[in-house]
Design a protein around this motif. Structure first.
Motif, PDB file in Angstrom:
ATOM      1  N   ILE A  57       2.426  31.514   3.815  1.00 16.98           N
ATOM      2  CA  ILE A  57       2.831  32.690   4.594  1.00 16.98           C
ATOM      3  C   ILE A  57       1.555  33.342   5.101  1.00 16.98           C
ATOM      4  CG2 ILE A  57       4.126  34.857   4.593  1.00 16.98           C
ATOM      5  CD1 ILE A  57       5.674  33.741   2.153  1.00 16.98           C
ATOM      6  N   VAL A  58       1.285  33.180   6.375  1.00 13.97           N
ATOM      7  CA  VAL A  58      -0.005  33.569   6.945  1.00 13.97           C
ATOM      8  C   VAL A  58       0.213  34.291   8.273  1.00 13.97           C
ATOM      9  CG1 VAL A  58      -1.228  31.665   5.832  1.00 13.97           C
ATOM     10  CG2 VAL A  58      -0.243  31.323   8.090  1.00 13.97           C
ATOM     11  N   GLY A  59      -0.905  34.722   8.863  1.00 14.85           N
ATOM     12  CA  GLY A  59      -0.832  35.423  10.145  1.00 14.85           C
ATOM     13  C   GLY A  59      -0.899  36.921   9.958  1.00 14.85           C
ATOM     14  N   LYS A  67      14.067  22.472   2.248  1.00 18.51           N
ATOM     15  CA  LYS A  67      13.143  21.555   1.582  1.00 18.51           C
ATOM     16  C   LYS A  67      12.015  21.082   2.497  1.00 18.51           C
ATOM     17  CE  LYS A  67      16.600  19.733  -1.648  1.00 18.51           C
ATOM     18  NZ  LYS A  67      17.313  18.532  -2.128  1.00 18.51           N
ATOM     19  N   THR A  68      12.111  21.366   3.803  1.00 18.07           N
ATOM     20  CA  THR A  68      11.079  20.906   4.742  1.00 18.07           C
ATOM     21  C   THR A  68      10.257  22.045   5.332  1.00 18.07           C
ATOM     22  OG1 THR A  68      12.622  20.952   6.616  1.00 18.07           O
ATOM     23  CG2 THR A  68      12.487  18.905   5.362  1.00 18.07           C
ATOM     24  N   THR A  69      10.477  23.275   4.884  1.00 18.87           N
ATOM     25  CA  THR A  69       9.739  24.427   5.420  1.00 18.87           C
ATOM     26  C   THR A  69       8.346  24.485   4.802  1.00 18.87           C
ATOM     27  OG1 THR A  69      11.812  25.667   5.632  1.00 18.87           O
ATOM     28  CG2 THR A  69       9.760  26.919   5.786  1.00 18.87           C
ATOM     29  N   ASN A  70       7.316  24.266   5.607  1.00 17.48           N
ATOM     30  CA  ASN A  70       5.949  24.263   5.086  1.00 17.48           C
ATOM     31  C   ASN A  70       5.220  25.582   5.286  1.00 17.48           C
ATOM     32  OD1 ASN A  70       5.737  21.744   3.918  1.00 17.48           O
ATOM     33  ND2 ASN A  70       5.105  20.748   5.799  1.00 17.48           N
ATOM     34  N   ALA A  71       5.610  26.350   6.294  1.00 20.07           N
ATOM     35  CA  ALA A  71       4.872  27.581   6.583  1.00 20.07           C
ATOM     36  C   ALA A  71       5.741  28.571   7.338  1.00 20.07           C
ATOM     37  CB  ALA A  71       3.617  27.278   7.403  1.00 20.07           C
ATOM     38  N   ILE A  72       5.402  29.835   7.158  1.00 26.55           N
ATOM     39  CA  ILE A  72       5.895  30.913   8.010  1.00 26.55           C
ATOM     40  C   ILE A  72       4.651  31.586   8.570  1.00 26.55           C
ATOM     41  CG2 ILE A  72       7.268  33.022   8.186  1.00 26.55           C
ATOM     42  CD1 ILE A  72       8.644  32.164   5.548  1.00 26.55           C
ATOM     43  N   ILE A  73       4.434  31.438   9.867  1.00 24.97           N
ATOM     44  CA  ILE A  73       3.284  32.061  10.516  1.00 24.97           C
ATOM     45  C   ILE A  73       3.777  33.266  11.291  1.00 24.97           C
ATOM     46  CG2 ILE A  73       1.347  31.730  12.088  1.00 24.97           C
ATOM     47  CD1 ILE A  73       1.487  28.746  11.520  1.00 24.97           C
ATOM     48  N   VAL A  74       3.355  34.443  10.866  1.00 28.41           N
ATOM     49  CA  VAL A  74       3.781  35.689  11.511  1.00 28.41           C
ATOM     50  C   VAL A  74       2.771  36.034  12.601  1.00 28.41           C
ATOM     51  CG1 VAL A  74       4.414  38.101  11.154  1.00 28.41           C
ATOM     52  CG2 VAL A  74       4.793  36.436   9.314  1.00 28.41           C
ATOM     53  N   THR A 117       0.844  -1.196   0.000  1.00 21.38           N
ATOM     54  CA  THR A 117       0.000   0.000   0.000  1.00 21.38           C
ATOM     55  C   THR A 117       0.878   1.244   0.000  1.00 21.38           C
ATOM     56  OG1 THR A 117      -1.688  -1.164   1.294  1.00 21.38           O
ATOM     57  CG2 THR A 117      -1.839   1.238   1.207  1.00 21.38           C
ATOM     58  N   VAL A 118       0.537   2.186  -0.875  1.00 23.86           N
ATOM     59  CA  VAL A 118       1.199   3.491  -0.895  1.00 23.86           C
ATOM     60  C   VAL A 118       0.161   4.537  -0.514  1.00 23.86           C
ATOM     61  CG1 VAL A 118       2.532   5.157  -2.242  1.00 23.86           C
ATOM     62  CG2 VAL A 118       2.726   2.711  -2.749  1.00 23.86           C
ATOM     63  N   ILE A 119       0.470   5.347   0.481  1.00 24.87           N
ATOM     64  CA  ILE A 119      -0.467   6.368   0.942  1.00 24.87           C
ATOM     65  C   ILE A 119       0.056   7.751   0.580  1.00 24.87           C
ATOM     66  CG2 ILE A 119      -1.541   7.438   2.961  1.00 24.87           C
ATOM     67  CD1 ILE A 119      -1.566   4.735   4.313  1.00 24.87           C
ATOM     68  N   LEU A 120      -0.809   8.557  -0.022  1.00 26.43           N
ATOM     69  CA  LEU A 120      -0.511   9.962  -0.276  1.00 26.43           C
ATOM     70  C   LEU A 120      -1.135  10.781   0.848  1.00 26.43           C
ATOM     71  CD1 LEU A 120       0.711  11.953  -2.449  1.00 26.43           C
ATOM     72  CD2 LEU A 120      -1.645  12.341  -3.141  1.00 26.43           C
ATOM     73  N   ASN A 121      -0.297  11.429   1.624  1.00 26.46           N
ATOM     74  CA  ASN A 121      -0.764  12.197   2.777  1.00 26.46           C
ATOM     75  C   ASN A 121      -1.068  13.630   2.350  1.00 26.46           C
ATOM     76  OD1 ASN A 121      -1.220  13.462   5.216  1.00 26.46           O
ATOM     77  ND2 ASN A 121       0.570  12.607   6.235  1.00 26.46           N
ATOM     78  N   CYS A 122      -2.360  13.905   2.191  1.00 28.88           N
ATOM     79  CA  CYS A 122      -2.801  15.269   1.882  1.00 28.88           C
ATOM     80  C   CYS A 122      -3.706  15.786   2.999  1.00 28.88           C
ATOM     81  CB  CYS A 122      -3.538  15.303   0.543  1.00 28.88           C
ATOM     82  SG  CYS A 122      -3.858  16.988  -0.046  1.00 28.88           S
ATOM     83  N   VAL A 123      -3.450  15.334   4.215  1.00 28.70           N
ATOM     84  CA  VAL A 123      -4.334  15.677   5.314  1.00 28.70           C
ATOM     85  C   VAL A 123      -4.082  17.075   5.847  1.00 28.70           C
ATOM     86  CG1 VAL A 123      -4.993  15.037   7.667  1.00 28.70           C
ATOM     87  CG2 VAL A 123      -4.720  13.277   5.941  1.00 28.70           C
ATOM     88  N   GLU A 124      -2.877  17.626   5.593  1.00 27.24           N
ATOM     89  CA  GLU A 124      -2.573  18.981   6.076  1.00 27.24           C
ATOM     90  C   GLU A 124      -2.797  19.045   7.582  1.00 27.24           C
ATOM     91  OE1 GLU A 124      -0.646  21.407   4.348  1.00 27.24           O
ATOM     92  OE2 GLU A 124      -2.294  21.643   2.964  1.00 27.24           O
ATOM     93  N   CYS A 125      -1.870  18.443   8.302  1.00 24.61           N
ATOM     94  CA  CYS A 125      -2.051  18.176   9.731  1.00 24.61           C
ATOM     95  C   CYS A 125      -2.245  19.435  10.578  1.00 24.61           C
ATOM     96  CB  CYS A 125      -0.842  17.397  10.244  1.00 24.61           C
ATOM     97  SG  CYS A 125      -1.033  16.716  11.886  1.00 24.61           S
ATOM     98  N   GLU A 126      -1.356  20.398  10.450  1.00 22.29           N
ATOM     99  CA  GLU A 126      -1.332  21.552  11.353  1.00 22.29           C
ATOM    100  C   GLU A 126      -2.361  22.624  10.983  1.00 22.29           C
ATOM    101  OE1 GLU A 126       0.582  22.473  14.009  1.00 22.29           O
ATOM    102  OE2 GLU A 126       2.531  21.485  13.882  1.00 22.29           O
ATOM    103  N   PRO A 127      -2.939  23.300  11.970  1.00 22.11           N
ATOM    104  CA  PRO A 127      -3.817  24.445  11.690  1.00 22.11           C
ATOM    105  C   PRO A 127      -3.082  25.519  10.884  1.00 22.11           C
ATOM    106  CG  PRO A 127      -3.985  23.806  14.002  1.00 22.11           C
ATOM    107  CD  PRO A 127      -2.832  23.028  13.426  1.00 22.11           C
ATOM    108  N   LEU A 128      -3.810  26.180   9.991  1.00 22.42           N
ATOM    109  CA  LEU A 128      -3.373  27.307   9.150  1.00 22.42           C
ATOM    110  C   LEU A 128      -2.545  26.893   7.944  1.00 22.42           C
ATOM    111  CD1 LEU A 128      -2.466  30.136  11.714  1.00 22.42           C
ATOM    112  CD2 LEU A 128      -4.689  29.524  10.764  1.00 22.42           C
ATOM    113  N   LEU A 129      -2.061  25.642   7.868  1.00 23.85           N
ATOM    114  CA  LEU A 129      -1.299  25.227   6.697  1.00 23.85           C
ATOM    115  C   LEU A 129      -2.252  24.877   5.560  1.00 23.85           C
ATOM    116  CD1 LEU A 129       0.887  25.146   8.888  1.00 23.85           C
ATOM    117  CD2 LEU A 129       1.826  23.132   7.759  1.00 23.85           C
ATOM    118  N   TYR A 180      -6.890  34.082  12.008  1.00 25.98           N
ATOM    119  CA  TYR A 180      -5.860  34.024  10.966  1.00 25.98           C
ATOM    120  C   TYR A 180      -6.169  32.978   9.899  1.00 25.98           C
ATOM    121  CZ  TYR A 180      -3.080  36.658  14.361  1.00 25.98           C
ATOM    122  OH  TYR A 180      -2.629  37.599  15.247  1.00 25.98           O
ATOM    123  N   ASP A 181      -7.279  32.255  10.071  1.00 24.99           N
ATOM    124  CA  ASP A 181      -7.628  31.219   9.107  1.00 24.99           C
ATOM    125  C   ASP A 181      -8.392  31.840   7.943  1.00 24.99           C
ATOM    126  OD1 ASP A 181      -7.901  28.803   7.883  1.00 24.99           O
ATOM    127  OD2 ASP A 181      -9.545  28.104   9.159  1.00 24.99           O
TER     128      ASP A 181
END
Length: 450
Positions: free
Chosen positions: A167-169, A221-228, A35-47, A365-366
């Motif tokens: 880039i949010v907040g 390569k692992t930076t997903n967000a900048i929350i100001v 099984t191959v799973i594509l994770n598109c759940v977007e775990c963290e709030p605001l991402l 901020y959402d």
């Protein structure tokens, strides 16, 4: 495509997990997976970047997912996505018509549904053993941006040079944008126009598991967000807390209500995580049962215990993290255990993301953060003179890449500037056209020709 060819492309193109620890993608490629799973759940709030990317490039991502499944010889591929994203689900369903071995798993919008251990259970019913990894249960997980980067590497011959970042907040125009790897937070945030507070703090990643950055922190390569956020926001203040004071608070205030343990998502799957026992042991300097401390290694650091569950605002996650880091520094790896069994009322213990955002003071901020597609990056930087990038040689788990360019060399965007080292490693490429200003084992600095 044969699996060995896919591995070589991924390694040489610098494809790693686009978030988390940045595990090299080629190292997950195996014929043991069913099984191959594509994770598109977007775990963290605001991402927002994964759901936006999937909606925009569903055909390419689904095609690559199917090709990965075929290369592995896996029986099926599963796309994990929150049920609330109905429009994206419709788009993906249209793309699935030609791929009968790919299905959607729509999950509740709860946190931390994007934790791969949790998602694997939701999608397959399998429990990853404490101390184990997904392939132990014949599963491989990739996130959405990683799969798209693999598509670009395989079909467009484009290595990883950019990173999608939300880039949010406290910014004038929240957005999600592809920025060159090695760009500073200050330059990235300027794409969202003005910062709207006088004393901003820059949270790199999500509000639950992110870390504080500075205007000079560079995008990797692992930076997903900048929350100001304002520097006095509760999320920021908790990051600044004094751990010694937190220990004393645990000793004086923890009433052993067990709420932290009862709401722990890994505990609900039978993992030996019991934050309340850790708090009790630390408060009383109790070393009669050392398993309380060694079990810290099984914590996912999701933060529910201290940012949501504890009615007294104590910090179980931070206390556990101290011991977890100590175990890691001592070279002690968690033993692989049999899970105790999934808790019957696990569904009732899930944390709704909407409620979590409210508890964190982030609901305001959402707001929409529209995606600027990858091909628009040159337009976004038109007129920016003297753009400089500092590209780290270690942006992934494993050995740092080895520089293969010299100072004063002219390089093109996409040109390889560092070779993959022996062992677990990937190549690194220039993210801009420019002149190499500095080369050492830690970073390569390139100044834009403009």
């Amino acid at each position: 495509m044969l699996i060995d060819g896919l591995k070589e492309i991924a390694r040489e193109s610098g494809v790693v997990g686009a978030g988390g620890a940045g595990f090299p993608s080629y190292a997950k490629m195996t014929d043991k997976a069913d099984t191959v799973i594509l994770n598109c759940v977007e775990c963290e709030p605001l991402l927002k970047l994964h759901i936006q990317l999937l909606a925009l490039h569903a055909e390419e991502i689904v095609q690559m997912l199917e090709e990965v499944r075929e290369a592995f010889g896996a029986k099926e591929a599963v796309i994990g996505i929150k049920s609330e994203h109905k429009n994206t689900i419709r788009i993906v369903e249209e793309a699935l018509h030609d791929y009968p071995s790919v299905r959607i798993c729509a999950v509740r919008p709860t946190y931390p549904m994007g934790d791969e251990v949790v998602l694997i259970y939701e999608a397959t019913g399998r429990v990853i053993k404490p101390g184990g990894i997904p392939i132990d249960e014949n599963v491989v997980v990739y996130n959405t941006e990683t799969m798209y980067n693999l598509y670009r590497a395989v079909h467009l011959h484009m290595p990883v040079t950019e990173k999608l970042v939300s880039i949010v907040g406290e910014v004038e125009h929240p957005l999600t944008v592809a920025v060159p790897i090695g760009m500073t937070v200050k330059d990235a945030v300027s794409m969202a126009k003005e910062v709207t507070v006088d004393h901003p703090a820059y949270l790199m990643g999500g509000p639950m598991m992110g870390r504080l950055g500075t205007p000079n922190t560079v995008i990797t390569k692992t930076t997903n967000a900048i929350i100001v956020l304002p520097e006095n926001h509760k999320v920021i203040m908790r990051i600044h807390k004094n751990l010694e004071i937190e220990r004393k608070r645990a000793a004086s205030s923890c009433c052993q209500c067990r709420t932290c343990t009862e709401m722990c998502p890994r505990h609900a799957l039978g993992h030996p995580i019991e934050p309340h026992r850790m708090m009790r042991a630390v408060a009383n300097h109790d070393t009669s049962d050392l398993s309380v401390y060694t079990n810290a290694a099984y914590c996912s650091s999701c933060g529910i215990c201290e940012n949501y569950a504890c009615p007294q605002g104590l910090s179980p996650r931070s206390v556990i993290a101290e011991f977890k880091n100590g175990l890691r520094a001592a070279g002690i790896r968690p033993e692989k255990l049999e899970p105790a069994g999934t808790i019957a009322d696990r569904e009732l213990r899930k944390v709704p993301v909407a409620r979590l955002k409210a508890r964190l003071g982030l609901s305001g901020y959402d707001v929409p953060a529209p995606l600027i597609d990858l091909e628009e990056i040159d337009k976004a930087f038109k007129g920016k003179e003297a753009l400089k990038v500092k590209i780290p040689m270690s942006q992934h788990i494993g050995a740092p890449a080895k520089p293969c360019v010299e100072v004063n060399a002219a390089v093109k965007k996409g040109q390889k500037i560092a070779d993959a080292a022996e062992g677990l490693s990937v190549a690194i490429h220039s993210s801009i056209d420019g002149i190499v200003e500095k080369v050492n084992e830690k970073e390569i600095v390139i100044r834009h020709r403009g």
